[in-house]
Design a protein around this motif. Structure first.
Motif, mmCIF file in Angstrom:
data_model
loop_
_atom_site.group_PDB
_atom_site.id
_atom_site.type_symbol
_atom_site.label_atom_id
_atom_site.label_comp_id
_atom_site.label_asym_id
_atom_site.label_seq_id
_atom_site.Cartn_x
_atom_site.Cartn_y
_atom_site.Cartn_z
ATOM 1 N N ASN A 18 53.125 54.545 74.335
ATOM 2 C CA ASN A 18 52.479 55.426 73.383
ATOM 3 C C ASN A 18 51.014 55.603 72.330
ATOM 4 O O ASN A 18 51.818 54.601 71.338
ATOM 5 C CB ASN A 18 53.543 56.749 73.285
ATOM 6 C CG ASN A 18 53.847 56.700 74.287
ATOM 7 O OD1 ASN A 18 53.942 57.416 75.749
ATOM 8 N ND2 ASN A 18 55.585 57.166 74.125
ATOM 9 N N TYR A 19 49.956 56.102 73.030
ATOM 10 C CA TYR A 19 49.290 55.629 71.726
ATOM 11 C C TYR A 19 48.539 56.902 71.607
ATOM 12 O O TYR A 19 47.974 57.171 72.639
ATOM 13 C CB TYR A 19 47.673 54.352 72.018
ATOM 14 C CG TYR A 19 48.638 53.084 72.162
ATOM 15 C CD1 TYR A 19 49.585 52.514 70.726
ATOM 16 C CD2 TYR A 19 49.117 52.806 73.150
ATOM 17 C CE1 TYR A 19 49.941 51.080 71.022
ATOM 18 C CE2 TYR A 19 49.963 51.888 73.381
ATOM 19 C CZ TYR A 19 50.293 50.638 72.088
ATOM 20 O OH TYR A 19 50.868 49.229 72.430
ATOM 21 N N TYR A 20 47.948 57.601 70.251
ATOM 22 C CA TYR A 20 47.764 58.474 70.384
ATOM 23 C C TYR A 20 45.842 58.382 69.305
ATOM 24 O O TYR A 20 46.224 57.750 68.483
ATOM 25 C CB TYR A 20 48.213 59.820 69.178
ATOM 26 C CG TYR A 20 49.745 59.966 70.316
ATOM 27 C CD1 TYR A 20 49.795 60.711 71.167
ATOM 28 C CD2 TYR A 20 50.866 58.475 70.394
ATOM 29 C CE1 TYR A 20 50.785 60.839 71.765
ATOM 30 C CE2 TYR A 20 51.939 59.423 71.091
ATOM 31 C CZ TYR A 20 52.339 59.968 71.887
ATOM 32 O OH TYR A 20 52.986 60.359 72.320
ATOM 33 N N VAL A 21 44.211 59.083 69.907
ATOM 34 C CA VAL A 21 43.552 59.432 68.978
ATOM 35 C C VAL A 21 43.526 60.900 68.563
ATOM 36 O O VAL A 21 44.513 61.301 69.226
ATOM 37 C CB VAL A 21 42.438 59.020 69.944
ATOM 38 C CG1 VAL A 21 40.959 59.206 69.236
ATOM 39 C CG2 VAL A 21 42.537 57.461 70.894
ATOM 40 N N TYR A 22 43.555 60.767 67.170
ATOM 41 C CA TYR A 22 43.573 62.474 66.757
ATOM 42 C C TYR A 22 42.736 62.242 65.850
ATOM 43 O O TYR A 22 41.924 61.921 65.527
ATOM 44 C CB TYR A 22 45.085 61.923 66.066
ATOM 45 C CG TYR A 22 45.455 61.476 65.346
ATOM 46 C CD1 TYR A 22 45.011 61.985 63.275
ATOM 47 C CD2 TYR A 22 45.519 60.041 65.218
ATOM 48 C CE1 TYR A 22 44.908 61.041 62.920
ATOM 49 C CE2 TYR A 22 45.565 59.239 64.192
ATOM 50 C CZ TYR A 22 45.487 59.070 63.182
ATOM 51 O OH TYR A 22 45.972 59.330 61.482
ATOM 52 N N ILE A 23 42.604 64.259 65.798
ATOM 53 C CA ILE A 23 41.495 64.391 64.734
ATOM 54 C C ILE A 23 42.241 65.401 63.696
ATOM 55 O O ILE A 23 42.863 65.849 64.432
ATOM 56 C CB ILE A 23 40.693 65.031 65.712
ATOM 57 C CG1 ILE A 23 39.609 64.288 66.250
ATOM 58 C CG2 ILE A 23 39.316 65.458 64.445
ATOM 59 C CD1 ILE A 23 38.207 64.703 67.190
ATOM 60 N N LEU A 24 41.916 65.106 62.503
ATOM 61 C CA LEU A 24 42.435 65.915 61.312
ATOM 62 C C LEU A 24 41.753 66.490 61.082
ATOM 63 O O LEU A 24 39.697 66.031 60.899
ATOM 64 C CB LEU A 24 43.135 64.995 60.938
ATOM 65 C CG LEU A 24 44.059 64.421 60.739
ATOM 66 C CD1 LEU A 24 44.718 63.287 59.993
ATOM 67 C CD2 LEU A 24 45.129 64.919 61.831
ATOM 68 N N THR A 25 41.783 67.842 59.752
ATOM 69 C CA THR A 25 40.525 68.397 59.525
ATOM 70 C C THR A 25 41.239 68.690 57.812
ATOM 71 O O THR A 25 42.651 68.672 58.301
ATOM 72 C CB THR A 25 40.180 69.655 60.068
ATOM 73 O OG1 THR A 25 38.976 70.486 59.363
ATOM 74 C CG2 THR A 25 41.425 70.906 60.429
ATOM 75 N N ASN A 26 40.924 69.677 57.122
ATOM 76 C CA ASN A 26 41.275 70.277 55.818
ATOM 77 C C ASN A 26 41.376 71.405 55.849
ATOM 78 O O ASN A 26 41.163 72.477 57.043
ATOM 79 C CB ASN A 26 40.400 69.502 55.263
ATOM 80 C CG ASN A 26 38.757 70.509 55.453
ATOM 81 O OD1 ASN A 26 38.749 71.042 55.742
ATOM 82 N ND2 ASN A 26 38.080 69.994 53.728
ATOM 83 N N LYS A 27 42.130 71.538 55.472
ATOM 84 C CA LYS A 27 42.653 73.603 54.871
ATOM 85 C C LYS A 27 40.824 74.473 55.660
ATOM 86 O O LYS A 27 41.784 75.535 56.156
ATOM 87 C CB LYS A 27 42.852 73.916 53.804
ATOM 88 C CG LYS A 27 43.582 75.641 54.051
ATOM 89 C CD LYS A 27 43.947 75.266 52.407
ATOM 90 C CE LYS A 27 44.732 77.247 52.598
ATOM 91 N NZ LYS A 27 45.248 77.480 51.489
ATOM 92 N N ASN A 28 40.190 74.549 55.620
ATOM 93 C CA ASN A 28 39.070 75.263 55.236
ATOM 94 C C ASN A 28 37.902 74.423 56.562
ATOM 95 O O ASN A 28 36.902 74.779 57.136
ATOM 96 C CB ASN A 28 37.911 75.054 54.094
ATOM 97 C CG ASN A 28 38.647 75.616 52.716
ATOM 98 O OD1 ASN A 28 39.286 76.248 53.199
ATOM 99 N ND2 ASN A 28 38.231 75.254 51.640
ATOM 100 N N LYS A 29 38.795 73.492 56.957
ATOM 101 C CA LYS A 29 37.942 72.668 58.444
ATOM 102 C C LYS A 29 36.938 72.391 58.518
ATOM 103 O O LYS A 29 35.710 72.647 59.369
ATOM 104 C CB LYS A 29 38.339 74.158 59.740
ATOM 105 C CG LYS A 29 39.872 74.399 59.675
ATOM 106 C CD LYS A 29 39.706 75.347 60.973
ATOM 107 C CE LYS A 29 40.845 76.434 61.229
ATOM 108 N NZ LYS A 29 41.347 76.866 62.316
ATOM 109 N N THR A 30 36.496 71.877 57.276
ATOM 110 C CA THR A 30 34.486 71.257 56.903
ATOM 111 C C THR A 30 34.723 70.009 56.799
ATOM 112 O O THR A 30 33.757 69.374 57.175
ATOM 113 C CB THR A 30 34.214 71.864 55.558
ATOM 114 O OG1 THR A 30 35.641 71.252 54.592
ATOM 115 C CG2 THR A 30 34.534 73.401 55.629
#
Length: 101
Positions: A8-20
């Motif tokens: 199992n491998y995952y490509v992921y996208i994270l953001t900050n609280k304000n989504k900037t």
């Protein structure tokens, strides 16, 4: 040793609280990786620590590491607008997904 195609491998996208800010990564353990993004080592100079990017807004599952790395590079090469479209297609309201992992 696991049989080919059973990982199992995952490509992921994270953001900050304000989504900037958007951060794209790849891992074989998404839950642990999210923990380490949110709890960096003291005085960490990591991008996610600096910009407080630890809110998961998009991820994709793969069974082959080569496919996951290829997709990570593809996403990293996208414009901000294309990344926003990708995220919106799977998570219309950009809800933080950390608790659902």
């Amino acid at each position: 040793m696991k049989t080919k195609g059973t990982h199992n491998y995952y490509v992921y996208i994270l953001t900050n609280k304000n989504k900037t800010v958007l951060y794209t990564g790849v891992t074989n353990n998404l839950k642990d990786r999210l923990y380490h993004h949110k709890n960096p080592l003291p005085f960490s100079k990591a991008f996610t620590a600096k910009y407080k990017c630890f809110y998961l807004i998009h991820y994709e599952h793969f069974t082959e590491i080569e496919q996951a790395i290829k997709r990570e590079k593809q996403i990293k090469g996208m414009s901000r607008a294309k990344k926003e479209t990708l995220i919106s297609n799977s998570n219309k309201d950009w809800i933080f997904l950390n608790e659902s992992i």
